[in-house]
Each structure stands twice: as C-alpha cells, then as structure tokens.
Design a protein around this motif. Structure first.
Motif, PDB file in Angstrom:
ATOM      1  N   ASN A   1       0.822  -1.215   0.000  1.00 43.81           N
ATOM      2  CA  ASN A   1       0.000   0.000   0.000  1.00 43.81           C
ATOM      3  C   ASN A   1       0.856   1.264   0.000  1.00 43.81           C
ATOM      4  O   ASN A   1       0.562   2.230   0.696  1.00 43.81           O
ATOM      5  N   GLY A   2       1.927   1.245  -0.762  1.00 44.92           N
ATOM      6  CA  GLY A   2       2.790   2.412  -0.873  1.00 44.92           C
ATOM      7  C   GLY A   2       3.937   2.140  -1.820  1.00 44.92           C
ATOM      8  O   GLY A   2       4.362   0.995  -1.996  1.00 44.92           O
ATOM      9  N   VAL A   3       4.463   3.217  -2.432  1.00 42.94           N
ATOM     10  CA  VAL A   3       5.550   3.071  -3.398  1.00 42.94           C
ATOM     11  C   VAL A   3       6.887   2.837  -2.697  1.00 42.94           C
ATOM     12  O   VAL A   3       7.699   2.011  -3.117  1.00 42.94           O
TER      13      VAL A   3
ATOM     14  N   LEU B   1      -5.887  -6.050 -12.700  1.00 42.05           N
ATOM     15  CA  LEU B   1      -5.543  -5.158 -11.591  1.00 42.05           C
ATOM     16  C   LEU B   1      -6.079  -3.753 -11.841  1.00 42.05           C
ATOM     17  O   LEU B   1      -6.482  -3.049 -10.890  1.00 42.05           O
ATOM     18  N   SER B   2      -6.117  -3.323 -13.092  1.00 36.81           N
ATOM     19  CA  SER B   2      -6.610  -1.975 -13.402  1.00 36.81           C
ATOM     20  C   SER B   2      -8.077  -1.815 -13.042  1.00 36.81           C
ATOM     21  O   SER B   2      -8.541  -0.694 -12.785  1.00 36.81           O
ATOM     22  N   GLU B   3      -8.792  -2.920 -13.001  1.00 37.14           N
ATOM     23  CA  GLU B   3     -10.213  -2.852 -12.661  1.00 37.14           C
ATOM     24  C   GLU B   3     -10.454  -2.600 -11.172  1.00 37.14           C
ATOM     25  O   GLU B   3     -11.531  -2.164 -10.781  1.00 37.14           O
ATOM     26  N   ILE B   4      -9.445  -2.895 -10.310  1.00 36.55           N
ATOM     27  CA  ILE B   4      -9.653  -2.719  -8.864  1.00 36.55           C
ATOM     28  C   ILE B   4      -8.779  -1.601  -8.293  1.00 36.55           C
ATOM     29  O   ILE B   4      -8.963  -1.229  -7.123  1.00 36.55           O
ATOM     30  N   LEU B   5      -7.842  -1.067  -9.083  1.00 37.10           N
ATOM     31  CA  LEU B   5      -6.931  -0.041  -8.587  1.00 37.10           C
ATOM     32  C   LEU B   5      -7.248   1.309  -9.223  1.00 37.10           C
ATOM     33  O   LEU B   5      -7.919   1.378 -10.255  1.00 37.10           O
TER      34      LEU B   5
ATOM     35  N   LEU C   1      -0.852  -0.697  -4.374  1.00 37.04           N
ATOM     36  CA  LEU C   1      -2.290  -0.839  -4.167  1.00 37.04           C
ATOM     37  C   LEU C   1      -2.946   0.450  -3.672  1.00 37.04           C
ATOM     38  O   LEU C   1      -4.163   0.487  -3.496  1.00 37.04           O
ATOM     39  N   ASN C   2      -2.136   1.478  -3.415  1.00 37.47           N
ATOM     40  CA  ASN C   2      -2.572   2.782  -2.918  1.00 37.47           C
ATOM     41  C   ASN C   2      -2.678   2.761  -1.386  1.00 37.47           C
ATOM     42  O   ASN C   2      -2.934   1.729  -0.764  1.00 37.47           O
ATOM     43  N   TYR C   3      -2.489   3.939  -0.796  1.00 34.97           N
ATOM     44  CA  TYR C   3      -2.408   4.020   0.674  1.00 34.97           C
ATOM     45  C   TYR C   3      -3.709   3.589   1.359  1.00 34.97           C
ATOM     46  O   TYR C   3      -3.714   3.181   2.505  1.00 34.97           O
ATOM     47  N   ASP C   4      -4.836   3.702   0.637  1.00 36.53           N
ATOM     48  CA  ASP C   4      -6.125   3.383   1.271  1.00 36.53           C
ATOM     49  C   ASP C   4      -6.622   1.984   0.890  1.00 36.53           C
ATOM     50  O   ASP C   4      -7.816   1.688   0.999  1.00 36.53           O
ATOM     51  N   ALA C   5      -5.690   1.098   0.472  1.00 42.52           N
ATOM     52  CA  ALA C   5      -6.082  -0.252   0.050  1.00 42.52           C
ATOM     53  C   ALA C   5      -6.778  -0.988   1.184  1.00 42.52           C
ATOM     54  O   ALA C   5      -6.285  -1.042   2.322  1.00 42.52           O
ATOM     55  N   THR C   6      -7.943  -1.538   0.890  1.00 45.34           N
ATOM     56  CA  THR C   6      -8.727  -2.271   1.884  1.00 45.34           C
ATOM     57  C   THR C   6      -8.297  -3.734   1.914  1.00 45.34           C
ATOM     58  O   THR C   6      -7.604  -4.229   1.016  1.00 45.34           O
ATOM     59  N   PRO C   7      -8.687  -4.478   2.961  1.00 50.91           N
ATOM     60  CA  PRO C   7      -8.419  -5.919   2.977  1.00 50.91           C
ATOM     61  C   PRO C   7      -8.947  -6.613   1.730  1.00 50.91           C
ATOM     62  O   PRO C   7      -8.309  -7.544   1.220  1.00 50.91           O
TER      63      PRO C   7
ATOM     64  N   LEU D   1       5.612 -11.142  -2.556  1.00 58.56           N
ATOM     65  CA  LEU D   1       5.872 -10.454  -1.297  1.00 58.56           C
ATOM     66  C   LEU D   1       4.756  -9.440  -1.086  1.00 58.56           C
ATOM     67  O   LEU D   1       4.588  -8.510  -1.885  1.00 58.56           O
ATOM     68  N   VAL D   2       3.978  -9.625  -0.011  1.00 59.07           N
ATOM     69  CA  VAL D   2       2.870  -8.727   0.316  1.00 59.07           C
ATOM     70  C   VAL D   2       3.314  -7.825   1.461  1.00 59.07           C
ATOM     71  O   VAL D   2       3.711  -8.314   2.527  1.00 59.07           O
ATOM     72  N   MET D   3       3.250  -6.492   1.246  1.00 59.30           N
ATOM     73  CA  MET D   3       3.704  -5.535   2.256  1.00 59.30           C
ATOM     74  C   MET D   3       2.549  -4.634   2.714  1.00 59.30           C
ATOM     75  O   MET D   3       1.615  -4.363   1.957  1.00 59.30           O
ATOM     76  N   TYR D   4       2.682  -4.183   3.937  1.00 61.26           N
ATOM     77  CA  TYR D   4       1.656  -3.299   4.499  1.00 61.26           C
ATOM     78  C   TYR D   4       2.351  -2.295   5.405  1.00 61.26           C
ATOM     79  O   TYR D   4       3.150  -2.664   6.280  1.00 61.26           O
ATOM     80  N   ALA D   5       2.054  -1.011   5.180  1.00 59.85           N
ATOM     81  CA  ALA D   5       2.527   0.059   6.060  1.00 59.85           C
ATOM     82  C   ALA D   5       1.326   0.626   6.808  1.00 59.85           C
ATOM     83  O   ALA D   5       0.286   0.919   6.186  1.00 59.85           O
ATOM     84  N   PRO D   6       1.399   0.764   8.143  1.00 61.80           N
ATOM     85  CA  PRO D   6       0.247   1.248   8.909  1.00 61.80           C
ATOM     86  C   PRO D   6      -0.220   2.624   8.436  1.00 61.80           C
ATOM     87  O   PRO D   6       0.588   3.496   8.136  1.00 61.80           O
ATOM     88  N   THR D   7      -1.536   2.763   8.342  1.00 57.08           N
ATOM     89  CA  THR D   7      -2.129   4.054   7.958  1.00 57.08           C
ATOM     90  C   THR D   7      -3.305   4.345   8.883  1.00 57.08           C
ATOM     91  O   THR D   7      -3.795   3.455   9.611  1.00 57.08           O
TER      92      THR D   7
END
Length: 913
Positions: free
Chosen positions: A310-312, A340-344, A356-362, A382-388
């Motif tokens: 959820n971030g670059v 992916l373009s259909e959901i992003l 996935l953008n900073y506001d990516a939902t579960p 590799l799936v990454m997540y930064a707290p928002t």
C-alpha cells in the motif's frame, strides 16, 4: 564418525551431575535446577566430594563409585584438573555418555604439557565413553523435558535442531528464539568438541523424524572429510543452514595455513558447503530469516518475485535489495495488468512492484492476490503493508491469509512498523506464512531460498562426459616419480608441459634452449618473430608470490624479430633474472612463435592444496587487467562438467567471456573441460601439490595453455570428497550370451542409461524392486540414484555395449545404503528381465558383499516381497538368514559380514535381531 550411544545422550533415562552444590554460583547447581524446573522425568543423582546428603532435594553421593545406579548420562562440572580423572572413573563404572561443561581446558595443561582437553579425550576413549564438550553449554531436548544446561532460559518444543560451538552465542539464540516463539527439537553446543563433533550430531539429526531443519554455528571443522560425508546426506532430506564465524584471518578460531595462491580460508569453506547443498548465511539473524522461508514456503517453481503493497516507498526498497542480490522481478502478463486496473486507481503504475494505494482495503489485498494467482508467470509474492490511519492491519492480515489458501503461490509478508502490527504478525505465524519486519530482510530471506534451491538442483544435475578420465598416464607417473627420487619438488617447464599434454590439455608449441646461441639457432630455422622467456627454478613453482622489489621483474620478451634484438633481449632477461632472483638456479630459455593464433580473454586455472581441506581446483583471471587474487574462485575435486561450469560462472572473467568472446559457448566449454581435467589430475596424481596454467587462452580447437608450472610433495594429498573408485571396476563375460560386461561403480553421467533401464523393466520386476508399481521415473528420481558419494552409499552397475551399436546400456544394478557407524547396510538389487539365466544377479550381489565385507560393515540386510521367489532363492544361495515379518508382510534378509568387535556393536545387532 559415529552415532554410538548418542541415544543415551539425547534420551537418558538417568542422569548424575558431578560437582553440583547449592552455592549460588555453582555451575553444577545451576544444571540441577534447570533439570528440575524442566520436569526431567528420569532418575537423578548428584556427586560431590563434600558429602552433602542432597542438593536441591536430589540425593547426593561423595564418590562416583557410591552411586546406587549407573547413569546413562553424567554431567561434569568439576575444576579442570579433576575432569580427566572423573571421566575415566565414569567410563569404568559403565556410564555411556558425559557432558563436560567445565571450561578453560584448552588453556589448562597437564604435566605432559598438552592441554587438559586431550587428557579428557584419552580417558574417554580407553573406556568407550562418549563426551560432549568440554566447555559446552550443555543440551536441551524440549520434547523429552530435558534441560541439561546452565542457560538462563529454556526452550519451547519445535522441529528445528540447533548445533552451536559458542556458549555465549547459544544463550543469545535461546533468548531470541523464546521471545519470538521459536522452538527447537534439540539445542546444544559442542564446546571444544574433543569427541562428539558436528558430523556425529548431523548423522543423528538426519535420521530424526522430529527434526525438519538443522541450524549450525561453527568456528572450526576439525575433520572436513567426515563433516562433508555427513552433511551431504543430511542436506538431501532437510534444510541445513550454517553460520561460520571467522571469515577473516583476524577472527579465525585457529590460524589457518593458507595454500599457495589463496589469501583467505573462508572461500574454501564456502565451496565446501555449497558442494554439500548447505545454505551458508552471514549471521544469526539471516539464519532465522532463511529458516522462515525454507521451512514455510513451497519449493520455488520460478525464481522471480512479484511485490505488492500500500505504498511506493517500501516497494522501491524491496526492488533495490532484490537487484543487489541478483534477483529477478516477475513480469506481469497483459491479462494481469488489465485485471488489476479494474480494482486499482486509474493512475496506478501498471508494473511490478504493484502499488495498491495508501487506502487499500483488505478486500483489495485479497483480490490482488487472487489475480496474481491466475498468472502462470507469477510464483512468488511479497505482500507488504505500512500502517495508515484508514487501514486495518489485522483485518488485512486475515484477508491475505485467506486469499493465499488454496493458491499455488508462495506468499510471504512484510508488515512494517512495530506497535500496531504485532498481532498481525502472529496471524501469519499461525498460518504458516513467513513474515518479516522490513523489505530488505524479506527479500534477503527469499533470495536465501533461491540460493538453497540452486545448490540442491546442482546436486541433481546430470553432467556430460567429454573425455576418458581413466586413460593410462604412466608417462606422467614416471616424470613425477623421477623428480621426487632426485629430491626435486618441482617440474621443469618442459616436464610440466608434458604432464598437461598427457592429460589432453593443448599447449603453445615451445622450444627449449640452454643459452643464447641455441635461441639464435631456433630463430634461424623459424625466420619469424619469437617470444623468449628466461627459465629458473623459482619460476617453476606455481602461484609465485613476488616481493615488492620483484614486482617490476620482466621474465618474457615478445616479438623479437632479428638476431640483434634476440641477443640484446636474452642479455636483458639474464640481467633481470640475476637481479631479482640471484639464488634461483638458471634453467635456460624457452622460445615460442609470436603468432600461434591464440588470444582472447586470459584465464588462470590450476590446482592448489590446503593442509586441512586437501586439493582444490582454482579458476579466475590472468594478466594485469583485474585483481587475480580477488577473482580466483575455488571448488573441491572431483568435478564434472556441471560443477566445472558452476565454478567458472562464479568468476568475473565468466562475464567477460559471455559478453566479449567471439565464441562464448565454445570457450566456456573449453575452460570447463580443462577444469574437469585438472580435477582428475589432482585425484590421479596426489603428489602434485600445485599446478598453475596462466594464461589459458583460446584457438580454433579450444583452450591452450601458454605457461604452466607444477610443484610436488612426497606426502600425497587426498580430497575430502571420495572420488570415483576406479579400482573397483571388473570385466566379466556372461555364460549364455557371451556378452562382455563391465561391473563398476555408477557415475552421475549414467543417469540417462539408468533411467532407461528402469523404465524398460516389466511391472512385476518394478514391484519386486520398489514394492509398488511405477510407470515413470523422473530425471530427478534417477539423478538421486546415480549421484552418490561412494562412502555411505555404493552402487555397482553392469553395463555392456548395445547390441547393434549405439553406446552402452545398463543390464543390472545393486546398491547399498550404509549407516554412519558402518554397522549395517541395506541392499537392493535389480537385473534386466532379458538377463534371466545369465547369473548376473549373483555376480552383482557377490561383488557388493565382498565390497561391504572389506570396508568392515558388520551386517547386510534387506526386505523382499514373499512372492519374489528368484530373489529369495538367490539370498538362500548366498547364505542369508531369511525370516518372515508378519506385521510388514515381507521377508527379512540378514547376512553377517564381519564379527562385531565392541559391546555397542553387539548391543545394536541384538536390538535389531
């Protein structure tokens, strides 16, 4: 190398602690407390000469002889000077194993002047007692409620074994692992390792069904040959991850005498572990990160990686680390990009790494994983997540776990941060998904998995055979014998060229002259420019190290095209030689034509010998363009073409060859062939201490040696990997068909014929051999059958020329697997259905029985299906004892090959009888 009595060490029914008291800092007292707090279920006793009645409630005796039972394990915590006497007394009363925790025994000396630890070993050997230590932290086996250590903390149960060497490091590992919920099946350190060593423990752990992976921390390896044999077997069945401290001379446990041409011993260790299929990591943190991926991820179908988050920023960090480590980004297919373009958002980057953008939902995370799972080019994510502020860490983690279920993807995660993501990491841990604290660690762990799988794949590659390694080399043998008989530990330039030519390595045409007049005579015949080199004794030694004052030395002049230039050049070379090497005997001049159509990228290849690890094959750069020593790579003989290419691939020069050679494939093959030939020379001629070809260049026919030097040693060098035992080859003639058949040990190159042999047998023959019907044998299956170490495993095959031509075919095979103690070997035999009545099965079995008997194996065993009448009749003819096992519905065959010598051998035979 032996697992003798190790079961008593790891699963003792009774323990005595010698030297324990209730004094607060008493070492033995700490051990007793840990045993009690761990709820050790067996019988306990203490020995202390002060005559306490008990220690922490455990009965105490004044002397070892006063114990009212013979403990299976004794733990010695007495002062150094008393330990040899204590160990001897324990052995005399019948104790089988001892842990000596006392430290300082390598620095405390006996009256003879030797360190006391050697006295401990001598005392143990006289009585047959096995000793762990001295100077060990002890042993933990959580599954058996055994904590026989002085560690400050215990261990959780687990499926990973840790074998360390340093008590301080082991304590840190325990603390780290306990805090992260990591458990162990076994946890111990070797200390000084005077008896029980890495090889013994690896053999035991390789057979242990409760251990899924083995972690090693090593400071030194006293017996590389035994270690190599054990770890090669273990690494085929479970991951082995190693940390070796002492990477630089300043931190080495013991000073290591370096072989000629090599500046550090650490690359030798690297080459050994890689050859064994072991993953080496740089530290304890990397060890446990690699453990995460090796034990929790599936085998890799591809080596490329897809990254999403959820971030670059985190994605860029991951890509940078992947590039640094030589990894590969996966390419997203057009269908994946469109999905992916259909959901992003419409402004997403449309590339890997996926933002996935900073506001990516579960839900977005789950959908992205499901889209990637449909892409045949994607295998690892590799799936990454930064707290928002808007995100939910725990819900996202649960969504990733659910989405990953049932897919063919290898999914691992990186939840950045600390305070708000710990619960999410627990979710991944419980789900079996590897999880890491930052992108760099995640990518490093993934690439460790890639490296490990490459090493394992290397063990099953089928090499090609390009030449006859077993040709007669009696001329070379005579040259070496004559030189040593003369007290000469080098070969002349002429002799060295003759030796490598005898092995099929081409050399530049060279003429030898005793003085300037003879050089002029050669030029008068040639009438073309020549290259002249002054020869002297010091230059006959390979890998010659020049002092600072010698580095401007010039020993060769090129393109001398007239008599005056030749005379002046020879005088110049003599002056250079006398100024820089005044004590080196003059041996004349060598003359080569200046234009012999050789050129290209210059390689330096050769053989050197390590005092511990034996002969080594080296390959790297020659000339002044790059650092020769920095590029020089190492491999252990024997080599085949696959291993030789891998050695070459590790050099900087390999990249130049790929990019700048006019014939890269031909040149790569030529260098590889030369490396295999050098490997064979190291085995055939163990008197060769060192050999250097520099430079090795190329012409239209392959590789050509321009200069060569060889030195000798009257103490033969032996490789730590058992080479092909040519002496076991035997020719026979079949009585019915009259076909001439060779019975010999199997080679890795036999894989195609071996596979064909199995696939052409009748279903019934396959069932008799494998206890099930099999229609197909994969290349990997058969590679495991033919790539053996000629130590624990031996395979004899019967090969003959195909009727009608077309190479060799395999007509029969017999194999044995021998345990680490050389106590028992299990056999299997199979003969081509067309060979019935030829007696080939009998000849193969007789050869294997004779071989196993000669190497001291005590007993041969095997299982046979009850309806396999031909095999049962053969076994009866050979003298096997045959019994029916009702539970397994098999006939058990046993043949005593040698009489057992020790009580332990007799016990083991009785146990399995």
């Amino acid at each position: 190398m032996s697992t003798r009595y190790l079961e008593s060490l790891f699963n003792p029914q009774s323990i005595a602690v010698v030297g324990a008291s209730e004094r607060s800092k008493n070492l033995g007292g700490v051990v007793v407390r840990n045993l009690l707090e761990g709820n050790y279920p067996g019988r306990l006793a203490v020995v202390n000469r002060r005559g306490y009645k008990e220690v922490y409630g455990v009965p105490c005796h004044s002397r070892i002889g006063e114990l009212d039972f013979v403990p299976e394990l004794a733990i010695v915590c007495t002062p150094p000077v008393t330990v040899p006497r204590v160990v001897r007394r324990l052995g005399e009363i019948g104790v089988r194993t001892a842990i000596v925790m006392t430290g300082g025994m390598s620095r405390t000396h006996s009256k003879s002047g030797k360190p006391l630890m050697y006295s401990v070993r001598e005392a143990a050997r006289k009585t047959g007692l096995r000793v762990l230590g001295p100077n060990t932290i002890g042993l933990i086996v959580p599954g058996r409620q055994l904590n026989a250590t002085y560690a400050h903390i215990g261990s959780l149960p687990g499926k990973v074994a840790f074998v360390g060497q340093s008590g301080a490091i082991a304590s840190s590992v325990l603390d780290w692992a306990y805090a992260r919920g990591v458990g162990f099946s076994y946890f111990l350190t070797l200390g000084d390792g005077m008896d029980i060593g890495h090889d013994d423990l690896i053999d035991y752990l390789a057979q242990d069904t409760q251990t899924r992976a083995i972690l090693l921390h090593m400071e030194n390896i006293p017996n590389p040959r035994r270690f190599m044999s054990a770890v090669r077997v273990a690494s085929r069945t479970k991951p082995v991850i190693a940390v070796k401290s002492g990477r630089v001379p300043e931190s080495e446990w013991e000073p290591h005498e370096l072989p000629a041409g090599i500046r550090r011993s650490d690359p030798i260790f690297d080459a050994m572990l890689q050859r064994a299929g072991v993953l080496r990591v740089d530290g304890l943190g990397q060890m446990f990160d690699a453990l995460e991926t090796l034990t929790r991820m599936r085998p890799l179908r591809r080596e490329s990686l897809a990254i999403m988050g959820n971030g670059v920023g985190p994605g860029v960090l991951a890509v940078d680390r992947l590039a640094d480590l030589g990894g590969e980004l996966a390419e997203l297919s057009p269908q994946t990009l469109n999905a992916l373009s259909e959901i992003l958002p419409p402004y997403w980057t449309r590339k890997n790494p996926i933002d996935l953008n900073y506001d990516a939902t579960p839900e977005i995370y789950a959908q992205a994983i499901q889209i990637l799972a449909k892409d045949p080019g994607i295998a690892n994510v590799l799936v990454m997540y930064a707290p928002t502020l808007t995100g939910n860490s725990l819900e996202t983690a649960n969504a990733v776990v659910e989405a990953a279920k049932g897919t063919r993807l290898n999914v691992f995660t990186c939840w950045l941060g600390q305070s708000t993501v710990m619960e999410s990491r627990d979710v991944f841990y419980r789900a079996g998904l590897p999880s890491f604290f930052n992108p760099e660690k995640a990518v490093m762990a993934f690439m460790q998995h890639v490296r490990h799988q490459r090493f394992q794949r290397l063990l099953t590659e089928t090499p090609e055979s390009f030449t006859d390694h077993f040709a007669d080399h009696s001329d070379t043998r005579r040259v070496l014998t004559r030189a040593l008989a003369q007290g000469r530990y080098y070969l002349s330039n002429r002799e060295a060229r003759g030796v490598i030519r005898d092995y099929g390595i081409s050399t530049v045409d060279t003429m030898y002259c005793d003085d300037v007049e003879e050089v002029l005579q050669v030029f008068a015949v040639e009438r073309r420019p020549i290259d002249v080199t002054v020869l002297h004794q010091d230059a006959c030694y390979p890998f010659m190290e020049l002092s600072p004052s010698q580095r401007r030395y010039k020993g060769t002049l090129k393109k001398l095209g007239n008599e005056q230039a030749i005379m002046d050049g020879c005088h110049f070379l003599m002056d250079e030689y006398l100024r820089h090497f005044p004590d080196s005997g003059f041996l004349g001049f060598s003359v080569q034509r200046s234009y012999q159509h050789v050129g290209g990228i210059e390689f330096s290849v050769g053989i050197t010998r390590d005092p511990v690890y034996g002969p080594l094959v080296v390959c790297g750069a020659a000339g002044a363009q790059v650092s020769i020593m920095a590029d020089r790579q190492i491999a252990l003989p024997p080599l085949n073409m696959v291993l030789a290419r891998e050695l070459l691939r590790r050099t900087y020069m390999y990249k130049l060859l790929e990019e700048h050679s006019l014939r890269p494939e031909e040149d790569i093959r030529a260098v590889s062939e030369t490396l295999v030939t050098l490997s064979q020379m190291a085995i055939d001629m163990p008197e060769i201490r060192g050999l250097e070809i520099s430079p090795l260049l190329f012409n239209g026919d392959g590789a050509v040696a321009v200069s060569v030097a060889i030195d000798l040693d009257d103490e033969p060098g032996q490789p730590i990997i058992q080479p092909y035992p040519r002496e076991l080859e035997e020719w026979i003639v079949l009585p019915k068909s009259g076909r001439r058949v060779i019975i010999r040990p199997v080679l890795a190159e036999d894989e195609p014929a071996h596979r064909e042999f199995h696939e052409h047998q009748s279903p019934e023959s396959i069932r008799y051999r494998f206890f099930q019907y099999r229609k197909h044998f994969s290349r990997e299956d058969v590679a495991q059958m033919v790539q053996i170490d000629y130590d624990r495993e031996m395979v004899f095959i019967a090969n003959a020329r195909r009727e009608g031509g077309g190479g060799e075919e395999t007509l029969g095979t017999v194999r044995t697997w021998t345990d680490a103690d050389n106590l028992r070997c299990e056999f299997a035999v199979m003969v081509d259905d067309r060979m019935k009545g030829e007696g080939l099965g009998l000849r193969l079995m007789q050869k294997m029985i004779n071989y196993c008997r000669a190497r001291g194996t005590i007993e041969m065993v095997g299982d046979v299906l009850p309806d396999n009448r031909p095999m049962l009749q053969l076994a009866e003819h050979l003298g096997f004892d045959i019994r029916y096992n009702h539970e397994e519905d098999v006939m058990e065959l046993r043949l005593l090959l040698n009489e057992p010598q020790s009580d332990w051998q007799k016990e083991q035979l009785k146990k399995h009888g």
